[in-house]
Write an enzyme that holds these catalytic residues in place. Structure first.
Site, PDB file in Angstrom:
ATOM      1  N   GLU A   1    -156.987 -83.614 -33.148  1.00 53.35           N
ATOM      2  CA  GLU A   1    -156.253 -84.196 -34.092  1.00 53.35           C
ATOM      3  C   GLU A   1    -155.811 -82.931 -34.945  1.00 53.35           C
ATOM      4  O   GLU A   1    -154.670 -83.318 -35.870  1.00 53.35           O
ATOM      5  CB  GLU A   1    -157.471 -84.870 -34.929  1.00 53.35           C
ATOM      6  CG  GLU A   1    -158.007 -86.182 -34.336  1.00 53.35           C
ATOM      7  CD  GLU A   1    -157.292 -87.335 -34.651  1.00 53.35           C
ATOM      8  OE1 GLU A   1    -156.099 -87.210 -35.156  1.00 53.35           O
ATOM      9  OE2 GLU A   1    -157.860 -88.482 -34.416  1.00 53.35           O
TER      10      GLU A   1
ATOM     11  N   THR B   1    -167.490 -77.277 -34.403  1.00 51.67           N
ATOM     12  CA  THR B   1    -166.392 -77.234 -33.842  1.00 51.67           C
ATOM     13  C   THR B   1    -165.387 -75.722 -33.686  1.00 51.67           C
ATOM     14  O   THR B   1    -164.750 -75.847 -32.832  1.00 51.67           O
ATOM     15  CB  THR B   1    -165.156 -78.255 -34.746  1.00 51.67           C
ATOM     16  OG1 THR B   1    -166.069 -79.276 -35.173  1.00 51.67           O
ATOM     17  CG2 THR B   1    -164.154 -78.309 -34.151  1.00 51.67           C
TER      18      THR B   1
ATOM     19  N   GLY C   1    -169.504 -86.245 -38.488  1.00 53.24           N
ATOM     20  CA  GLY C   1    -170.764 -85.104 -38.529  1.00 53.24           C
ATOM     21  C   GLY C   1    -170.448 -84.060 -37.387  1.00 53.24           C
ATOM     22  O   GLY C   1    -169.605 -84.219 -36.548  1.00 53.24           O
TER      23      GLY C   1
ATOM     24  N   ALA D   1    -169.192 -85.140 -28.172  1.00 56.55           N
ATOM     25  CA  ALA D   1    -169.516 -86.235 -27.392  1.00 56.55           C
ATOM     26  C   ALA D   1    -170.386 -86.381 -26.055  1.00 56.55           C
ATOM     27  O   ALA D   1    -171.493 -86.955 -26.004  1.00 56.55           O
ATOM     28  CB  ALA D   1    -168.317 -87.114 -26.954  1.00 56.55           C
TER      29      ALA D   1
ATOM     30  N   LYS E   1    -161.622 -79.702 -40.919  1.00 60.09           N
ATOM     31  CA  LYS E   1    -162.296 -78.699 -40.248  1.00 60.09           C
ATOM     32  C   LYS E   1    -161.447 -78.359 -38.868  1.00 60.09           C
ATOM     33  O   LYS E   1    -161.564 -77.310 -38.344  1.00 60.09           O
ATOM     34  CB  LYS E   1    -163.641 -78.956 -40.048  1.00 60.09           C
ATOM     35  CG  LYS E   1    -164.111 -80.398 -39.189  1.00 60.09           C
ATOM     36  CD  LYS E   1    -163.896 -80.333 -37.779  1.00 60.09           C
ATOM     37  CE  LYS E   1    -163.855 -81.732 -37.247  1.00 60.09           C
ATOM     38  NZ  LYS E   1    -163.981 -81.741 -35.737  1.00 60.09           N
TER      39      LYS E   1
ATOM     40  N   SER F   1    -164.901 -78.290 -27.889  1.00 56.74           N
ATOM     41  CA  SER F   1    -164.295 -78.667 -28.997  1.00 56.74           C
ATOM     42  C   SER F   1    -162.595 -78.596 -28.440  1.00 56.74           C
ATOM     43  O   SER F   1    -162.352 -77.836 -28.076  1.00 56.74           O
ATOM     44  CB  SER F   1    -164.351 -77.817 -30.333  1.00 56.74           C
ATOM     45  OG  SER F   1    -163.261 -78.107 -31.222  1.00 56.74           O
ATOM     46  N   ARG F   2    -162.028 -79.944 -28.798  1.00 58.45           N
ATOM     47  CA  ARG F   2    -160.478 -80.059 -28.200  1.00 58.45           C
ATOM     48  C   ARG F   2    -159.758 -79.089 -29.136  1.00 58.45           C
ATOM     49  O   ARG F   2    -158.884 -78.457 -28.775  1.00 58.45           O
ATOM     50  CB  ARG F   2    -160.155 -81.337 -28.416  1.00 58.45           C
ATOM     51  CG  ARG F   2    -161.092 -82.389 -27.679  1.00 58.45           C
ATOM     52  CD  ARG F   2    -160.375 -83.792 -28.018  1.00 58.45           C
ATOM     53  NE  ARG F   2    -161.396 -84.784 -27.682  1.00 58.45           N
ATOM     54  CZ  ARG F   2    -161.600 -85.898 -28.446  1.00 58.45           C
ATOM     55  NH1 ARG F   2    -160.589 -86.301 -28.997  1.00 58.45           N
ATOM     56  NH2 ARG F   2    -162.551 -86.679 -28.211  1.00 58.45           N
TER      57      ARG F   2
ATOM     58  N   VAL G   1    -156.936 -86.319 -27.576  1.00 56.98           N
ATOM     59  CA  VAL G   1    -156.085 -85.837 -28.729  1.00 56.98           C
ATOM     60  C   VAL G   1    -156.844 -84.798 -29.364  1.00 56.98           C
ATOM     61  O   VAL G   1    -157.983 -85.051 -29.808  1.00 56.98           O
ATOM     62  CB  VAL G   1    -155.688 -86.859 -29.515  1.00 56.98           C
ATOM     63  CG1 VAL G   1    -154.902 -86.347 -30.921  1.00 56.98           C
ATOM     64  CG2 VAL G   1    -154.937 -88.000 -28.973  1.00 56.98           C
TER      65      VAL G   1
END
Length: 333
Positions: free
Chosen positions: A279, A246, A134, A138, A189, A252-253, A277
Site C-alpha cells: 500500500e 512493519t 495494528g 498475517a 507507517k 512486511s510487503r 499490494v
C-alpha cells in the site's frame, strides 16, 4: 445470538481474519477466483497467500458477493485501498440497513485522498464504519503467534460488540474510538516501512533504522494530528506498534519493496514480482499532497516519494536527509 460475518477479499490478511472470526461467528469469505473458493471449501487452505496454513474448518468461501453479504451482521472489507470503493459499490445492493462495515485496508484512495471509513460513509450513509488495524503480520497470527490489534469505531458499544467477533486466543483485540488516528497510523507507517527497508537493503545499519523509525513516528504523528487524529493514538498499537513491526520485519510487503530498492532493483520489477499490494507505494503520492495541504514538514516521506516517483536513488535519499536542517527533537523536521 452469534453474529454472521461476510468478509470480502481473500488475500493473506483477509483470509487470516476470516479464519479467526469463523471461530466466533458464522463466516463467509468472498474471492473472485473460483479455484481459491474451491480450495478453501474443499481443503481448508489458501496456498497462494498462506502457504502451509490450515484454515478453520467452519470457514466457508463463495465467489458470489451477494451470497457473502446478504445475511451478514457485519461486513469486513479485506480489499486494497485502490479497489475498495469498487468492491463496496458492488456489494452495496445486497447489504442490509445499518450493518457495520469494518475495513482491513491500510491506505488512502488516490483520487480523493479519503480514508476507507470515509468511503464507507459516502457510499453507504447510516452504516457504522470502522477499522481493524495494528501490528499484524498475517502469517505469524495465522500460525498462532501472540498479537494485538485495535477495532476502532466511533460508537463504543458497537466496537465492544465486534471485539468479541475478532478476539481469538492469542489474538487480542482492543477498542478505540479514534477512528481517524487509527486509520491514518496504518496508512502513514507504510511509507516509513519503505524507508526502513531501503536502509536495510543498502546495509545502512541498525542505528539508521532506529533513527528512521523514531523520526518517522514524529512525521506521521504531526500529519495525523493535523488531520484530526489524537496524539496518544500514534503512541499506541496502531501507530508506534504497527510502525515498529512493519519497519523491522522481512515479512512486511512495504519493507520488502524498500529493501529491494536499497539493493538497486527497479520499482517496476519489484512490484511485478509481488502477489499482493504494498500500500505504501501509492500512498506516498497522497501523503505528499496532504503534507502540503496541512503545511507539515515530512522529510523522510519526501525522500521516499522522490525515490519512488522522481528517479532518485536510495543514496540520493540518504544525502537529502543528511542535508536536511537539524532542529530540536521536539520540533518539526
Amino acid at each position: 445470538m452469534k453474529l454472521k460475518v461476510g468478509l470480502l477479499g481473500a488475500g493473506s490478511w483477509g483470509t487470516t481474519v476470516a479464519s479467526l472470526t469463523s471461530k466466533n461467528a458464522e463466516t463467509i469469505i468472498w474471492a473472485r477466483n473460483n479455484a481459491t473458493v474451491e480450495e478453501i471449501n474443499k481443503y481448508h487452505t489458501n496456498e497462494k497467500y498462506l502457504p502451509k496454513a490450515t484454515l478453520h474448518k467452519e470457514l466457508r468461501a463463495s465467489n458470489s458477493i451477494k451470497e457473502t453479504v446478504e445475511n451478514a451482521d457485519v461486513i469486513v472489507m479485506g480489499i486494497p485501498s485502490q479497489n475498495f470503493r469498487h468492491v463496496l459499490t458492488e456489494a452495496k445492493p445486497f447489504i442490509r440497513p445499518w450493518v457495520p462495515i469494518v475495513s482491513l485496508a491500510k491506505g488512502l484512495e488516490i483520487s480523493t485522498k479519503m480514508r476507507m471509513t470515509e468511503i464507507v460513509e459516502e457510499e453507504l450513509p447510516g452504516h457504522p464504519a470502522g477499522v481493524l488495524t495494528g501490528p499484524n503480520l498475517a502469517k505469524e497470527i495465522h500460525f498462532g503467534k501472540a498479537a494485538a490489534a485495535v477495532i476502532a469505531m466511533v460508537d463504543k458499544s458497537i466496537a465492544k460488540k465486534l471485539q468479541s467477533v475478532f478476539n481469538s486466543g492469542l489474538f487480542r483485540v482492543y477498542t478505540n474510538s479514534d477512528v481517524i488516528g487509527c486509520e491514518l497510523g496504518g496508512a502513514l507507517k507504510n511509507i516509513m516501512a519503505i524507508a526502513a527497508g531501503m536502509s536495510d537493503g543498502a546495509n545502512a545499519g541498525e542505528n539508521t533504522r532506529s533513527a528512521l523509525i523514531t523520526r518517522g513516528l514524529s512525521e506521521l504523528t504531526r500529519l495525523g494530528t493535523a488531520m484530526g487524529g489524537k496524539q496518544r493514538t500514534f503512541a499506541g498499537l496502531t501507530g508506534m506498534g504497527d510502525l515498529i513491526v512493519t519497519c523491522s520485519s522481512s515479512k512486511s510487503r512495504n519493507h520488502h519493496v524498500g529493501f529491494e530498492l536499497g539493493k538497486g532493483k527497479p520499482l517496476e520489477n519489484i512490484i511485478s514480482e509481488m502477489s499482493e499490494v504494498a500500500e505504501g507505494v501509492k500512498t506516498a503520492k497522497i501523503i505528499m499532497e496532504l503534507a502540503k495541504e496541512h503545511q507539515i514538514d515530512m522529510p523522510i516521506s519526501n525522500e521516499v516519494y522522490k525515490v519512488l516517483y522522481k528517479g532518485n536513488t536510495v543514496f540520493d535519499a540518504f544525502k537529502g536527509l543528511l542535508t536536511h536542517e537539524v532542529g530540536s527533537e521536539k520540533e518539526p523536521g
